[in-house]
Write a protein that holds these residues in place. Structure first.
Motif, PDB file in Angstrom:
ATOM      1  N   ALA A  51     -18.422 -26.203  -0.546  1.00 55.88           N
ATOM      2  CA  ALA A  51     -17.440 -25.462  -1.633  1.00 55.88           C
ATOM      3  C   ALA A  51     -16.150 -25.193  -0.652  1.00 55.88           C
ATOM      4  CB  ALA A  51     -18.270 -24.466  -2.135  1.00 55.88           C
ATOM      5  N   GLY A  52     -16.189 -25.180   0.580  1.00 55.30           N
ATOM      6  CA  GLY A  52     -14.908 -24.553   1.196  1.00 55.30           C
ATOM      7  C   GLY A  52     -14.944 -22.969   1.267  1.00 55.30           C
ATOM      8  N   ARG A  53     -16.119 -22.295   1.280  1.00 56.86           N
ATOM      9  CA  ARG A  53     -16.123 -20.951   1.251  1.00 56.86           C
ATOM     10  C   ARG A  53     -15.980 -20.510   2.785  1.00 56.86           C
ATOM     11  NH1 ARG A  53     -20.572 -18.679  -2.987  1.00 56.86           N
ATOM     12  NH2 ARG A  53     -20.113 -20.014  -4.758  1.00 56.86           N
ATOM     13  N   PRO A  54     -15.334 -19.475   3.240  1.00 56.70           N
ATOM     14  CA  PRO A  54     -15.018 -18.890   4.477  1.00 56.70           C
ATOM     15  C   PRO A  54     -16.304 -18.534   4.951  1.00 56.70           C
ATOM     16  CG  PRO A  54     -13.615 -17.612   3.280  1.00 56.70           C
ATOM     17  CD  PRO A  54     -14.228 -19.034   2.265  1.00 56.70           C
ATOM     18  N   ARG A  55     -16.604 -18.028   6.121  1.00 55.70           N
ATOM     19  CA  ARG A  55     -17.548 -17.385   6.707  1.00 55.70           C
ATOM     20  C   ARG A  55     -17.937 -15.984   6.023  1.00 55.70           C
ATOM     21  NH1 ARG A  55     -21.087 -18.691  10.525  1.00 55.70           N
ATOM     22  NH2 ARG A  55     -20.417 -20.503  11.785  1.00 55.70           N
ATOM     23  N   ALA A 142     -18.925 -30.657  -5.330  1.00 60.61           N
ATOM     24  CA  ALA A 142     -18.375 -30.295  -3.796  1.00 60.61           C
ATOM     25  C   ALA A 142     -19.164 -30.995  -2.945  1.00 60.61           C
ATOM     26  CB  ALA A 142     -18.594 -28.864  -3.874  1.00 60.61           C
ATOM     27  N   LEU A 143     -20.298 -31.431  -2.925  1.00 58.39           N
ATOM     28  CA  LEU A 143     -21.303 -31.962  -2.019  1.00 58.39           C
ATOM     29  C   LEU A 143     -20.625 -33.365  -1.785  1.00 58.39           C
ATOM     30  CD1 LEU A 143     -24.536 -30.535  -2.574  1.00 58.39           C
ATOM     31  CD2 LEU A 143     -23.317 -30.393  -0.574  1.00 58.39           C
ATOM     32  N   ARG A 144     -20.113 -33.977  -2.976  1.00 56.44           N
ATOM     33  CA  ARG A 144     -19.578 -35.431  -2.785  1.00 56.44           C
ATOM     34  C   ARG A 144     -18.151 -35.332  -2.126  1.00 56.44           C
ATOM     35  NH1 ARG A 144     -22.862 -38.793  -5.716  1.00 56.44           N
ATOM     36  NH2 ARG A 144     -24.370 -37.720  -7.213  1.00 56.44           N
ATOM     37  N   ARG A 145     -17.508 -34.528  -2.324  1.00 52.01           N
ATOM     38  CA  ARG A 145     -15.961 -34.307  -1.615  1.00 52.01           C
ATOM     39  C   ARG A 145     -16.060 -33.007  -1.012  1.00 52.01           C
ATOM     40  NH1 ARG A 145     -15.805 -36.863  -6.525  1.00 52.01           N
ATOM     41  NH2 ARG A 145     -14.444 -38.901  -6.662  1.00 52.01           N
ATOM     42  N   PRO A 146     -16.850 -32.730   0.131  1.00 53.15           N
ATOM     43  CA  PRO A 146     -16.873 -31.237   0.718  1.00 53.15           C
ATOM     44  C   PRO A 146     -15.547 -31.041   1.422  1.00 53.15           C
ATOM     45  CG  PRO A 146     -17.794 -33.077   2.024  1.00 53.15           C
ATOM     46  CD  PRO A 146     -17.538 -33.860   0.819  1.00 53.15           C
ATOM     47  N   VAL A 147     -15.177 -29.721   1.627  1.00 51.55           N
ATOM     48  CA  VAL A 147     -14.121 -29.203   2.043  1.00 51.55           C
ATOM     49  C   VAL A 147     -14.280 -28.991   3.741  1.00 51.55           C
ATOM     50  CG1 VAL A 147     -12.514 -27.047   2.083  1.00 51.55           C
ATOM     51  CG2 VAL A 147     -13.453 -27.888   0.144  1.00 51.55           C
ATOM     52  N   PHE A 148     -15.366 -28.563   3.893  1.00 51.61           N
ATOM     53  CA  PHE A 148     -15.464 -28.533   5.301  1.00 51.61           C
ATOM     54  C   PHE A 148     -16.716 -29.525   5.705  1.00 51.61           C
ATOM     55  CE2 PHE A 148     -14.350 -23.982   4.813  1.00 51.61           C
ATOM     56  CZ  PHE A 148     -13.306 -23.947   5.239  1.00 51.61           C
ATOM     57  N   PRO A 149     -16.868 -30.052   7.156  1.00 46.73           N
ATOM     58  CA  PRO A 149     -17.843 -30.927   7.692  1.00 46.73           C
ATOM     59  C   PRO A 149     -19.318 -30.489   7.110  1.00 46.73           C
ATOM     60  CG  PRO A 149     -16.141 -30.778   9.260  1.00 46.73           C
ATOM     61  CD  PRO A 149     -15.660 -29.407   8.138  1.00 46.73           C
ATOM     62  N   LEU A 150     -20.221 -31.196   6.707  1.00 51.37           N
ATOM     63  CA  LEU A 150     -21.396 -30.865   6.366  1.00 51.37           C
ATOM     64  C   LEU A 150     -22.390 -31.359   7.588  1.00 51.37           C
ATOM     65  CD1 LEU A 150     -21.764 -32.231   2.777  1.00 51.37           C
ATOM     66  CD2 LEU A 150     -20.634 -30.046   3.629  1.00 51.37           C
ATOM     67  N   PHE A 223     -22.511 -14.520   6.475  1.00 53.31           N
ATOM     68  CA  PHE A 223     -22.500 -15.730   7.867  1.00 53.31           C
ATOM     69  C   PHE A 223     -21.268 -15.126   8.864  1.00 53.31           C
ATOM     70  CE2 PHE A 223     -24.370 -19.122   4.983  1.00 53.31           C
ATOM     71  CZ  PHE A 223     -25.570 -19.108   5.579  1.00 53.31           C
ATOM     72  N   THR A 224     -20.795 -13.871   8.437  1.00 52.68           N
ATOM     73  CA  THR A 224     -19.889 -13.450   9.343  1.00 52.68           C
ATOM     74  C   THR A 224     -20.230 -13.289  10.724  1.00 52.68           C
ATOM     75  OG1 THR A 224     -18.948 -12.093   7.503  1.00 52.68           O
ATOM     76  CG2 THR A 224     -17.983 -11.404   9.736  1.00 52.68           C
ATOM     77  N   VAL A 225     -19.500 -13.987  11.814  1.00 52.62           N
ATOM     78  CA  VAL A 225     -20.074 -13.964  12.932  1.00 52.62           C
ATOM     79  C   VAL A 225     -20.422 -13.054  13.538  1.00 52.62           C
ATOM     80  CG1 VAL A 225     -19.098 -14.683  15.362  1.00 52.62           C
ATOM     81  CG2 VAL A 225     -18.473 -16.126  13.617  1.00 52.62           C
ATOM     82  N   ARG A 226     -20.033 -11.670  13.659  1.00 52.47           N
ATOM     83  CA  ARG A 226     -20.076 -10.290  14.075  1.00 52.47           C
ATOM     84  C   ARG A 226     -21.122  -9.674  13.433  1.00 52.47           C
ATOM     85  NH1 ARG A 226     -17.281  -9.268  18.678  1.00 52.47           N
ATOM     86  NH2 ARG A 226     -15.416 -10.509  19.075  1.00 52.47           N
ATOM     87  N   ALA A 227     -21.366  -9.922  12.082  1.00 49.88           N
ATOM     88  CA  ALA A 227     -22.197  -9.072  11.068  1.00 49.88           C
ATOM     89  C   ALA A 227     -23.081 -10.222  10.478  1.00 49.88           C
ATOM     90  CB  ALA A 227     -21.400  -8.401  10.165  1.00 49.88           C
TER      91      ALA A 227
END
Length: 268
Positions: A51-55, A142-150, A223-227
């Motif tokens: 879905a292209g969601r940031p961390r 979204a899974l058929r046309r993902p924003v980020f690699p799966l 999923f934030t790297v530091r938290a």
């Protein structure tokens, strides 16, 4: 087995297969293990990437989906063993940095670093996600046309196709029961020769269940790297009789025991 879900809910079926998968939930530092089946955090991460969601994006809607995992082929464990050293013979750097932002040398000096990473190889799972129709339908697109690699748990573990099996109007448990066995044709035929081409096979399933007898600490809050943060869910385990897409041989007697065969998935 289950009643038809409300009209505003839908089930999305995914086929999770690839040369390697890795689904860690308690791994840390130099030893990264994998669970024998996909974790909810791994599935939510897959959906968020598509879905292209940031961390730092909210995950409440994705983590709130009901999840069922069917193990079609358990695969086997692969251990990836690494030793790391500096070719110049210098001590390895530590995680700590000095005032200039440069990594300090290890103290006492450490010249070799060992890591172990575990994977599932040649495993196949069917994941069922049940939730609001609008959300589940959007995720399917979204899974058929993902924003980020799966990936299947780790970035290096790419899924094979087909990943998306489609949307189902029936309930989650019924969708898992009626979806045909998702193994390679050769695996299916080899199993069929040993079982008179039986038209159904019993497969293990793990389901979200508030009254389940096992607790999993794999529901992501961030999923934030530091938290990075997770909470728990309750699950239960059962078996479902699933179509094999085989035609029973009328000239061979059908096995009297059509129940659970604990060795079936091992090909014994």
């Amino acid at each position: 087995m289950t009643s038809t879900p409300p009209a505003d809910t839908r089930v999305l079926l995914l086929r999770l297969a690839g040369p390697l998968q890795s689904w860690g939930d308690r791994s840390a530092f130099n030893r990264r293990e994998t669970r024998p089946e996909p974790t909810k955090s791994g599935i939510v991460g897959l959906l968020a990437a598509a879905a292209g969601r940031p961390r730092g994006a909210a995950l409440d809607d994705l983590a709130g989906l009901d999840l069922g995992i069917r193990t079609d082929q358990p695969g086997s464990i692969l251990r990836d063993y690494h030793t790391v050293s500096d070719y110049r013979g210098r001590p390895l750097p530590a995680a700590a940095v000095n005032a200039k932002g440069l990594q300090k040398p290890t103290s006492p000096a450490k010249h070799t670093h060992v890591t172990q990473r575990f994977y599932l190889q040649d495993a196949v799972f069917v994941a069922a996600l049940e939730g609001p129709d609008e959300l589940v339908t959007a995720l399917e697109h979204a899974l058929r046309r993902p924003v980020f690699p799966l990936a299947l748990g780790r970035r290096s573990c790419t899924p094979t196709q087909p990943l998306v099996l489609g949307l189902r109007a029936r309930g989650l448990l019924e969708a898992l029961q009626e979806e045909p066995w998702q193994v390679h044709k050769r695996v299916r035929e080899r199993w069929g020769r040993r079982h008179n081409n039986a038209d159904r096979i019993d497969l293990p399933v793990t389901l979200d269940d508030l009254d389940g007898n096992e607790t999993r600490d794999d529901v992501p809050l961030s999923f934030t790297v530091r938290a990075r943060a997770f909470t728990t869910r309750r699950v239960r385990h059962t078996y479902l009789s699933v179509p094999t897409d085989l035609t029973p041989d009328p000239d061979q007697p059908h096995s009297a025991d059509s129940g659970h065969d604990p060795f079936a998935l091992l090909g014994w």
